[in-house]
Each structure stands twice: as C-alpha cells, then as structure tokens.
Design a protein around this motif. Structure first.
Motif, PDB file in Angstrom:
ATOM      1  N   ALA A 236      48.794  33.485  36.563  1.00 20.06           N
ATOM      2  CA  ALA A 236      48.062  34.678  37.003  1.00 20.06           C
ATOM      3  C   ALA A 236      46.902  34.979  36.055  1.00 20.06           C
ATOM      4  O   ALA A 236      45.812  35.374  36.482  1.00 20.06           O
ATOM      5  CB  ALA A 236      49.001  35.874  37.094  1.00 20.06           C
ATOM      6  N   ALA A 237      47.128  34.797  34.752  1.00 16.50           N
ATOM      7  CA  ALA A 237      46.066  35.028  33.763  1.00 16.50           C
ATOM      8  C   ALA A 237      44.922  34.042  33.961  1.00 16.50           C
ATOM      9  O   ALA A 237      43.742  34.405  33.830  1.00 16.50           O
ATOM     10  CB  ALA A 237      46.636  34.921  32.351  1.00 16.50           C
ATOM     11  N   LYS A 238      45.247  32.788  34.266  1.00 16.66           N
ATOM     12  CA  LYS A 238      44.187  31.796  34.498  1.00 16.66           C
ATOM     13  C   LYS A 238      43.381  32.149  35.738  1.00 16.66           C
ATOM     14  O   LYS A 238      42.144  32.007  35.763  1.00 16.66           O
ATOM     15  CB  LYS A 238      44.788  30.404  34.627  1.00 16.66           C
ATOM     16  CG  LYS A 238      43.723  29.306  34.717  1.00 16.66           C
ATOM     17  CD  LYS A 238      44.322  27.919  34.594  1.00 16.66           C
ATOM     18  CE  LYS A 238      43.234  26.853  34.545  1.00 16.66           C
ATOM     19  NZ  LYS A 238      43.804  25.490  34.366  1.00 16.66           N
ATOM     20  N   GLN A 239      44.055  32.629  36.781  1.00 14.81           N
ATOM     21  CA  GLN A 239      43.336  33.057  37.978  1.00 14.81           C
ATOM     22  C   GLN A 239      42.440  34.254  37.679  1.00 14.81           C
ATOM     23  O   GLN A 239      41.342  34.381  38.223  1.00 14.81           O
ATOM     24  CB  GLN A 239      44.328  33.383  39.098  1.00 14.81           C
ATOM     25  CG  GLN A 239      45.064  32.177  39.654  1.00 14.81           C
ATOM     26  CD  GLN A 239      44.123  31.067  40.105  1.00 14.81           C
ATOM     27  OE1 GLN A 239      43.164  31.319  40.864  1.00 14.81           O
ATOM     28  NE2 GLN A 239      44.361  29.858  39.636  1.00 14.81           N
ATOM     29  N   SER A 240      42.909  35.136  36.802  1.00 16.58           N
ATOM     30  CA  SER A 240      42.061  36.257  36.376  1.00 16.58           C
ATOM     31  C   SER A 240      40.811  35.749  35.675  1.00 16.58           C
ATOM     32  O   SER A 240      39.707  36.234  35.925  1.00 16.58           O
ATOM     33  CB  SER A 240      42.841  37.184  35.438  1.00 16.58           C
ATOM     34  OG  SER A 240      43.907  37.820  36.093  1.00 16.58           O
ATOM     35  N   ALA A 241      40.984  34.777  34.786  1.00 15.67           N
ATOM     36  CA  ALA A 241      39.844  34.223  34.056  1.00 15.67           C
ATOM     37  C   ALA A 241      38.807  33.653  35.003  1.00 15.67           C
ATOM     38  O   ALA A 241      37.595  33.782  34.778  1.00 15.67           O
ATOM     39  CB  ALA A 241      40.321  33.149  33.081  1.00 15.67           C
ATOM     40  N   LEU A 242      39.263  33.031  36.075  1.00 11.48           N
ATOM     41  CA  LEU A 242      38.358  32.378  37.019  1.00 11.48           C
ATOM     42  C   LEU A 242      37.713  33.349  37.997  1.00 11.48           C
ATOM     43  O   LEU A 242      36.650  33.042  38.557  1.00 11.48           O
ATOM     44  CB  LEU A 242      39.115  31.303  37.806  1.00 11.48           C
ATOM     45  CG  LEU A 242      39.530  30.059  37.015  1.00 11.48           C
ATOM     46  CD1 LEU A 242      40.536  29.233  37.804  1.00 11.48           C
ATOM     47  CD2 LEU A 242      38.306  29.221  36.663  1.00 11.48           C
ATOM     48  N   ASN A 243      38.336  34.512  38.213  1.00 12.56           N
ATOM     49  CA  ASN A 243      37.898  35.358  39.314  1.00 12.56           C
ATOM     50  C   ASN A 243      37.505  36.783  38.943  1.00 12.56           C
ATOM     51  O   ASN A 243      36.597  37.347  39.559  1.00 12.56           O
ATOM     52  CB  ASN A 243      39.009  35.436  40.374  1.00 12.56           C
ATOM     53  CG  ASN A 243      39.289  34.100  41.022  1.00 12.56           C
ATOM     54  OD1 ASN A 243      38.487  33.598  41.801  1.00 12.56           O
ATOM     55  ND2 ASN A 243      40.433  33.511  40.693  1.00 12.56           N
ATOM     56  N   THR A 244      38.167  37.376  37.970  1.00 12.03           N
ATOM     57  CA  THR A 244      37.960  38.800  37.716  1.00 12.03           C
ATOM     58  C   THR A 244      36.587  39.074  37.122  1.00 12.03           C
ATOM     59  O   THR A 244      36.119  38.349  36.245  1.00 12.03           O
ATOM     60  CB  THR A 244      39.048  39.347  36.768  1.00 12.03           C
ATOM     61  OG1 THR A 244      40.327  39.093  37.352  1.00 12.03           O
ATOM     62  CG2 THR A 244      38.883  40.844  36.574  1.00 12.03           C
ATOM     63  N   GLN A 245      35.938  40.140  37.609  1.00 10.87           N
ATOM     64  CA  GLN A 245      34.648  40.574  37.102  1.00 10.87           C
ATOM     65  C   GLN A 245      34.695  42.070  36.807  1.00 10.87           C
ATOM     66  O   GLN A 245      35.353  42.832  37.517  1.00 10.87           O
ATOM     67  CB  GLN A 245      33.554  40.320  38.131  1.00 10.87           C
ATOM     68  CG  GLN A 245      33.024  38.891  38.144  1.00 10.87           C
ATOM     69  CD  GLN A 245      32.107  38.608  36.964  1.00 10.87           C
ATOM     70  OE1 GLN A 245      31.281  39.431  36.595  1.00 10.87           O
ATOM     71  NE2 GLN A 245      32.260  37.447  36.372  1.00 10.87           N
ATOM     72  N   PRO A 246      34.011  42.519  35.751  1.00  9.51           N
ATOM     73  CA  PRO A 246      33.886  43.957  35.532  1.00  9.51           C
ATOM     74  C   PRO A 246      32.871  44.554  36.503  1.00  9.51           C
ATOM     75  O   PRO A 246      31.913  43.880  36.894  1.00  9.51           O
ATOM     76  CB  PRO A 246      33.388  44.045  34.083  1.00  9.51           C
ATOM     77  CG  PRO A 246      32.645  42.763  33.866  1.00  9.51           C
ATOM     78  CD  PRO A 246      33.351  41.728  34.697  1.00  9.51           C
ATOM     79  N   VAL A 247      33.071  45.793  36.895  1.00  2.41           N
ATOM     80  CA  VAL A 247      32.106  46.509  37.728  1.00  2.41           C
ATOM     81  C   VAL A 247      31.731  47.814  37.039  1.00  2.41           C
ATOM     82  O   VAL A 247      32.469  48.318  36.183  1.00  2.41           O
ATOM     83  CB  VAL A 247      32.660  46.787  39.142  1.00  2.41           C
ATOM     84  CG1 VAL A 247      32.884  45.489  39.896  1.00  2.41           C
ATOM     85  CG2 VAL A 247      33.945  47.600  39.077  1.00  2.41           C
ATOM     86  N   ASP A 248      30.584  48.328  37.381  1.00  2.00           N
ATOM     87  CA  ASP A 248      30.104  49.602  36.830  1.00  2.00           C
ATOM     88  C   ASP A 248      30.128  49.584  35.306  1.00  2.00           C
ATOM     89  O   ASP A 248      30.635  50.499  34.661  1.00  2.00           O
ATOM     90  CB  ASP A 248      30.944  50.768  37.381  1.00  2.00           C
ATOM     91  CG  ASP A 248      30.341  52.129  37.066  1.00  2.00           C
ATOM     92  OD1 ASP A 248      29.132  52.185  36.782  1.00  2.00           O
ATOM     93  OD2 ASP A 248      31.089  53.128  37.072  1.00  2.00           O
TER      94      ASP A 248
END
Length: 455
Positions: free
Chosen positions: A131-143
């Motif tokens: 799950a952490a690796k998927q976060s690294a590949l996909n998660t972006q900060p907004v605002d």
C-alpha cells in the motif's frame, strides 16, 4: 499563425502540467522501497560507526509474551549505555533537541535521558508495504499540501519518499495504526508538587476500509473515525467526543461533535481543531497536540530541514508495565525518567512556521519524525515571542504481535508553568489495546452519541 502557435504552446504546457500533477515519484524511485530503502522509505543501512544498525525486517512477532494486550519487554536484561544529565549534556547536544536540552536545564536534579542500545524494531504487515508503494506512485498533495489526492482508503504512508516537509508530516498522519483499535487509558495533568487526578478515557479509532454499513460515496474524504468517552472522574463521566477526520480539512473541515452528559445534548464542536482546548486537559494541550500532531496542516508553512541522528524515546516497554502504578510514572515536573528508554535513531526534522495572517498559540514548531515508523518522536513548540514554550515527547513501543508502532505515552511539558500533561497510560487497566474489533458505520454518527454517553 502566431495565435495558433500560442494556443499550441498553451496546450503543451497544460498537458505537461497535467502530467506533473498525476505523476508522484517515478517507478525507478519507488523501486528503492525494499532495496536500498526499507519498504516504508527509511535508510536500510546502518550508520558509519554501527551505533545505528541496519534494518533487518523489524522485531519478530513472538519477541516476548503478550497478556491481555500488554506486551512483555523483548530486552529485559539491557542496561543503559550511558545517561545524559544536565552535567554532561554539552557532550551530546548535537544529538538532542533544544527542547530536551531545556528540560535538562529546567529540571537539572531529576530529568535525565537513559540511552540504550538501538534496536530498529519497527515493521508492518506485507500488505501495508505494498500500500505504501502504491502511495509513492500515485499520491499527490493538493492545495499546497493541505490535502491529498489519489490516496485510496486502503493506502498508508502517503509519501514514503518525501520531497517536502508537509509530505513528511502526512506520513505521520496516514501511518498504519493496526486497523480498528480501542483502548482504556488515562490522562493526567500533575500539579507542580506532583499530585494528580486521572481522567479515564475509552478511545476507539475505526477506518472506512474496516467498517460495515458505510456509504462509500460519502467517505472519499474520510481518513478515520475517532470516538472518545470519558468514564471518570464523575463530574466528566459520560461526555463523548466523535470526530470524522478528513483528508482535506480545508475543503471539508474536520467534523466533530460532543455529547454533554449533564445537558444530554449533542452539539457540533468546531473547537476540536487547531489550538482549541484538548479534552479535560486543564489548558495543558491543544486539540492538535493529540498524537503529538493531528489535524489540518494549513496554518503553517512546513520546511524540510533534513535528516539527523538523535536520541529519541523508543521501545518503551518498561514504561507500560502492569507492575507499575500511575503514581510510579507521574512525578513532579515530568514523568519518572528512570522508567524511560532512549535510543539513537535517524529522524526527519521539519520546521513549521505560522503563516502570516493565521492564528495559533504556537508560532513555530520543530518536529522530529522517526524514519522507520514515520511516527513523531519529539516536538518543540515556540510562542509568538520566539520563546521555547512546550516540549512534546512520544514514548513509543512496537506492538510486535500486531506489527504496528504506537505510543506508550505522550507527554507535553510546559517549561514556563513547570507542569505537564501525560496521555495514554494504562498500567492499572485490566486490558491493553484491542486491535481488529468489528466497527459499524452506525456507531460513528451524531445520533449514536447519546447512547454511547449513558452513565
């Protein structure tokens, strides 16, 4: 033709911008997780002199006994390598925070830092690593980092390869907590002479991915649900706090309600955020002091200072012993430091500075995050005059049977008042933390608070 070229260039710029928004770290960077980095993004190697060992997978699940949720000490025979006191603090100051140095000076006769052999105990289940690796590949900060996008409900550790200070903070906020969990703990605010009245809490935290009866269309921005019931003393018993913690608290502020047992009414509680008063805390902590830091990051600018080696509270099994009474732990000025354990670990240092035009009683915070668990270990708080005011310490332990790092005790020391607040003690309780209980969405609604608060 010039107009067409401008349109073409504009379209290209927009497409590049869209790509940059969608892209997190590259697959090549993400592949460092589990190779040169631990699966959660810490440096796998030890330090140059070996005082910090290489990470080898964390502590074994059968490292010690477990009795009713209370953990045995995996290192029962270890003694301190040395003890830092006011007399020798200068020798170690490069590995101490300003807050720790201030505590050594403020309580020169009693505050000490016993330093033990470093054990990199932290680990999580394999599914959380993925799950952490998927976060690294996909998660972006907004605002500007005030919220997250592309962060699924089953993801953890939003930015295991962080680039900014606010991304490091989000790793603490989105860290794995062992799933649904409930506990019975006390909070105490000792007077300057050490006398205290314990406030007893029943806490519950539940996650959308681990709940039944949820309308998924209404929970996209929900990180977790939190419920806290006061069971003693009698003047506070029956009061219940309910929080729906959101991922983007600027777009959708934290939702909170309080059931007041005396009035038998449920009210919205917007004050349960930022520097609103903590529950039954005698003014000794703010709402966002809970968990050393919780809630929205939008009132601060977050600067990533970098990594350093520090002596931080760690593997605090002895502090959680059921052989202790609360009076053994809670002393005048600070907790009983003879029961604590500090180790040398690498931390991420982040500086939070209050934005111009924003309001908070803390004008600046210096935060130190354990690299292996991403859990906050130390926080120094400064007032509007730039004076060091409060010092937060998170005494952690690794729940080896459940593969999750939690706090044994959170302490927040007021250097000016000479008092402190301690939260999370359970030495005299009958049951330790219960992980994995079945949670229903209907139990985390304002309508359910009245039943939860019956004395």
């Amino acid at each position: 033709m010039t107009h067409i070229r401008l349109l073409q260039c504009g379209a290209l710029a927009l497409s590049l911008l869209a790509f940059s928004v969608q892209a997190a770290v590259s697959p090549e960077e993400a592949n460092q997780l589990g190779s040169s980095l631990t699966p959660l993004g810490a440096e796998k190697a030890g330090n140059a002199d070996g005082s910090i060992p290489a990470w080898d997978g964390g502590l074994a699940k059968n490292a010690a006994s477990v009795n009713k949720g209370f953990l045995g000490d995996p290192f029962p025979s270890e003694k301190p390598l040395f003890v830092i006191t006011a007399a020798n603090a200068a020798q170690y100051q490069d590995k101490l925070s300003p807050g720790q140095l201030a505590m050594l000076k403020r309580y020169a006769d009693s505050y000490r830092i016993p330093v033990y052999t470093t054990h990199r105990t932290a680990a999580v289940p394999p599914a959380v690593y993925e799950a952490a690796k998927q976060s690294a590949l996909n998660t972006q900060p907004v605002d500007g980092g005030n919220g997250l996008t592309h962060f699924a409900g089953s993801h953890y550790y939003a930015f295991p390869i962080p680039k900014t200070g606010v991304e490091v903070l989000w790793n603490h906020i989105t860290r794995y907590r062992g799933g649904n969990a409930r506990r019975q703990v006390i909070q105490a605010t000792p007077q300057t002479n050490g006398s205290f009245t314990p406030v007893h809490f029943e806490d519950e935290v539940a996650f959308p991915a681990d709940m039944s009866g949820l309308d998924s269309s209404k929970t996209e921005n929900i990180l977790l649900y939190f419920k806290q019931k006061v069971t003693a003393p009698s003047r506070l018993a029956g009061n219940v706090l309910l929080v729906h913690e959101t991922l983007d608290q600027v777009k959708e502020p934290r939702l909170a309600w309080i059931y007041n047992a005396g009035q038998r009414r449920v009210r919205r509680a917007p004050q349960v955020a930022y520097d609103g008063p903590g529950t039954a805390a005698d003014g000794m902590r703010t709402a966002d002091n809970f968990d050393l830091f919780s809630g929205a990051p939008d009132r601060y600018d977050w600067k990533l200072i970098g990594k350093k080696e520090m002596y931080i509270p760690y593997n605090a099994y002895r502090l959680d012993s059921t052989e202790l009474k609360y009076e053994d732990v809670l002393k005048a000025g600070h907790i009983n430091q003879d029961l604590t354990r500090y180790e040398l670990h690498r931390v991420w240092e982040v500086e939070a500075t209050l934005k111009s035009g924003e309001r908070h009683i803390y004008a600046k915070r210096h935060l130190y995050f354990d690299e292996d668990s991403w859990q906050l270990a130390l926080v120094d708080h400064y007032d509007g005059r730039g004076q060091l005011w409060r010092v937060g310490e998170g005494h952690s332990q690794y729940n080896f049977d459940r593969q999750v790092t939690t706090y044994t005790l959170e302490a927040l020391y007021d250097l000016i008042a000479g008092r402190y607040i301690a939260l999370g003690l359970r030495n005299e309780e009958k049951q330790g933390t219960e992980f994995g209980f079945a949670a229903k969405a209907a139990d985390y609604t304002p309508a359910a608070l009245r039943n939860a608060g019956v004395r």
